[in-house]
Scaffold this motif. Structure first.
Motif, mmCIF file in Angstrom:
data_model
loop_
_atom_site.group_PDB
_atom_site.id
_atom_site.type_symbol
_atom_site.label_atom_id
_atom_site.label_comp_id
_atom_site.label_asym_id
_atom_site.label_seq_id
_atom_site.Cartn_x
_atom_site.Cartn_y
_atom_site.Cartn_z
ATOM 1 N N ALA A 10 0.828 -1.209 0.000
ATOM 2 C CA ALA A 10 0.000 0.000 0.000
ATOM 3 C C ALA A 10 0.863 1.258 0.000
ATOM 4 O O ALA A 10 0.475 2.293 -0.512
ATOM 5 N N GLY A 11 2.025 1.193 0.619
ATOM 6 C CA GLY A 11 2.906 2.343 0.711
ATOM 7 C C GLY A 11 3.917 2.144 1.822
ATOM 8 O O GLY A 11 4.067 1.041 2.355
ATOM 9 N N LEU A 12 4.600 3.226 2.175
ATOM 10 C CA LEU A 12 5.604 3.179 3.232
ATOM 11 C C LEU A 12 5.184 4.087 4.372
ATOM 12 O O LEU A 12 4.657 5.176 4.146
ATOM 13 N N LEU A 13 5.441 3.642 5.582
ATOM 14 C CA LEU A 13 5.184 4.449 6.764
ATOM 15 C C LEU A 13 6.530 4.776 7.397
ATOM 16 O O LEU A 13 7.236 3.876 7.854
ATOM 17 N N LYS A 43 9.550 -5.937 11.925
ATOM 18 C CA LYS A 43 10.012 -5.443 13.227
ATOM 19 C C LYS A 43 11.280 -4.621 13.010
ATOM 20 O O LYS A 43 12.208 -5.078 12.342
ATOM 21 N N LEU A 44 11.308 -3.397 13.561
ATOM 22 C CA LEU A 44 12.479 -2.527 13.476
ATOM 23 C C LEU A 44 12.797 -1.967 14.856
ATOM 24 O O LEU A 44 11.894 -1.798 15.677
ATOM 25 N N LYS A 45 14.081 -1.656 15.100
ATOM 26 C CA LYS A 45 14.513 -1.145 16.407
ATOM 27 C C LYS A 45 15.321 0.139 16.247
ATOM 28 O O LYS A 45 16.031 0.308 15.253
ATOM 29 N N THR A 46 15.249 0.973 17.286
ATOM 30 C CA THR A 46 16.133 2.139 17.369
ATOM 31 C C THR A 46 17.449 1.697 18.004
ATOM 32 O O THR A 46 17.578 0.558 18.457
ATOM 33 N N LEU A 61 12.577 5.214 11.115
ATOM 34 C CA LEU A 61 12.419 3.808 10.757
ATOM 35 C C LEU A 61 11.315 3.726 9.705
ATOM 36 O O LEU A 61 10.265 4.330 9.878
ATOM 37 N N THR A 62 11.538 2.987 8.632
ATOM 38 C CA THR A 62 10.569 2.904 7.545
ATOM 39 C C THR A 62 10.024 1.491 7.434
ATOM 40 O O THR A 62 10.788 0.531 7.313
ATOM 41 N N LEU A 63 8.695 1.393 7.481
ATOM 42 C CA LEU A 63 8.011 0.107 7.397
ATOM 43 C C LEU A 63 7.198 0.033 6.107
ATOM 44 O O LEU A 63 6.568 1.018 5.719
ATOM 45 N N THR A 64 7.197 -1.120 5.460
ATOM 46 C CA THR A 64 6.321 -1.323 4.309
ATOM 47 C C THR A 64 4.940 -1.694 4.844
ATOM 48 O O THR A 64 4.815 -2.444 5.806
ATOM 49 N N TRP A 161 3.476 9.351 5.773
ATOM 50 C CA TRP A 161 3.094 8.376 4.763
ATOM 51 C C TRP A 161 3.806 8.682 3.457
ATOM 52 O O TRP A 161 3.888 9.835 3.046
ATOM 53 N N VAL A 162 4.341 7.642 2.818
ATOM 54 C CA VAL A 162 4.972 7.797 1.518
ATOM 55 C C VAL A 162 4.207 6.914 0.535
ATOM 56 O O VAL A 162 4.202 5.695 0.648
ATOM 57 N N SER A 163 3.528 7.564 -0.412
ATOM 58 C CA SER A 163 2.787 6.825 -1.435
ATOM 59 C C SER A 163 3.765 6.282 -2.461
ATOM 60 O O SER A 163 4.797 6.913 -2.760
ATOM 61 N N ILE A 164 3.433 5.119 -2.992
ATOM 62 C CA ILE A 164 4.269 4.506 -4.025
ATOM 63 C C ILE A 164 3.423 4.440 -5.300
ATOM 64 O O ILE A 164 2.331 3.870 -5.276
ATOM 65 N N PRO A 165 3.912 5.022 -6.398
ATOM 66 C CA PRO A 165 3.151 4.973 -7.645
ATOM 67 C C PRO A 165 2.818 3.522 -8.019
ATOM 68 O O PRO A 165 3.677 2.658 -7.964
#
Length: 168
Positions: A10-13, A43-46, A61-64, A161-165
């Motif tokens: 759907a995009g990137l958060l 799962k991502l960590k600082t 941190l960027t999540l799909t 939010w980062v939209s992906i074409p």
């Protein structure tokens, strides 16, 4: 040639973990906190901040995102060397308010315009009102979360939010 998009993406958060506020003491000199973000199976960590109950991270941190209705889970831990890391609280983040504005037709918005406000309630972990804004050509939401299952602590975040074409 670019690789095809992951099916169902759907995009990137982008989650900017800004800082912790009055986090719980888990060691005599404070705590060595780090934040874990979970979205579905991702799962991502600082990084770990040594001896601080008011750490400053400013880490992005960027999540799909495949299911925009899925809540983002946040957990804070105290890093321990010789034993299991101690839990320092958790929170759930509802990304729906941010997702709602992403799909709106908002032509000619002024920089800094507040699109939506979310008040703290029993269903969210907000410590204060949170605003979804239009900033520098992007939708962002700043928030302070009150951690649950712990005696004290808040985490300041910014969602973007980062939209992906071509994404759904």
């Amino acid at each position: 040639m670019r690789p095809p998009l992951a099916e169902g993406l759907a995009g990137l958060l982008k989650v900017r973990v800004v800082r912790g506020i009055n986090l719980a003491y888990r060691d005599a000199r404070g705590s060595d906190p780090y934040v874990v973000l979970r979205l579905g199976k991702k799962k991502l960590k600082t990084s770990v901040k040594k001896r601080s109950v008011n750490p400053i991270w400013h880490e992005e941190l960027t999540l799909t995102v495949t299911d925009p209705g899925q809540p983002l889970k946040l957990e804070v831990f105290d890093k321990d060397t010789f034993s299991r890391d101690d839990p320092m609280g958790d929170a759930e983040i509802d990304v729906a308010p941010l997702m709602e504005v992403v799909h709106m037709n908002l032509d000619e918005l002024k920089n800094g315009a507040i699109i939506k406000s979310v008040r703290p309630n029993t269903r969210n972990c907000l410590a204060d009102e949170s605003h979804v804004c239009w900033r520098n050509g992007r939708f962002v939401q700043d928030m302070i979360l009150r951690l649950k299952n712990v005696e004290s602590g808040e985490i300041q975040l910014q969602l973007q939010w980062v939209s992906i074409p071509g994404a759904k």
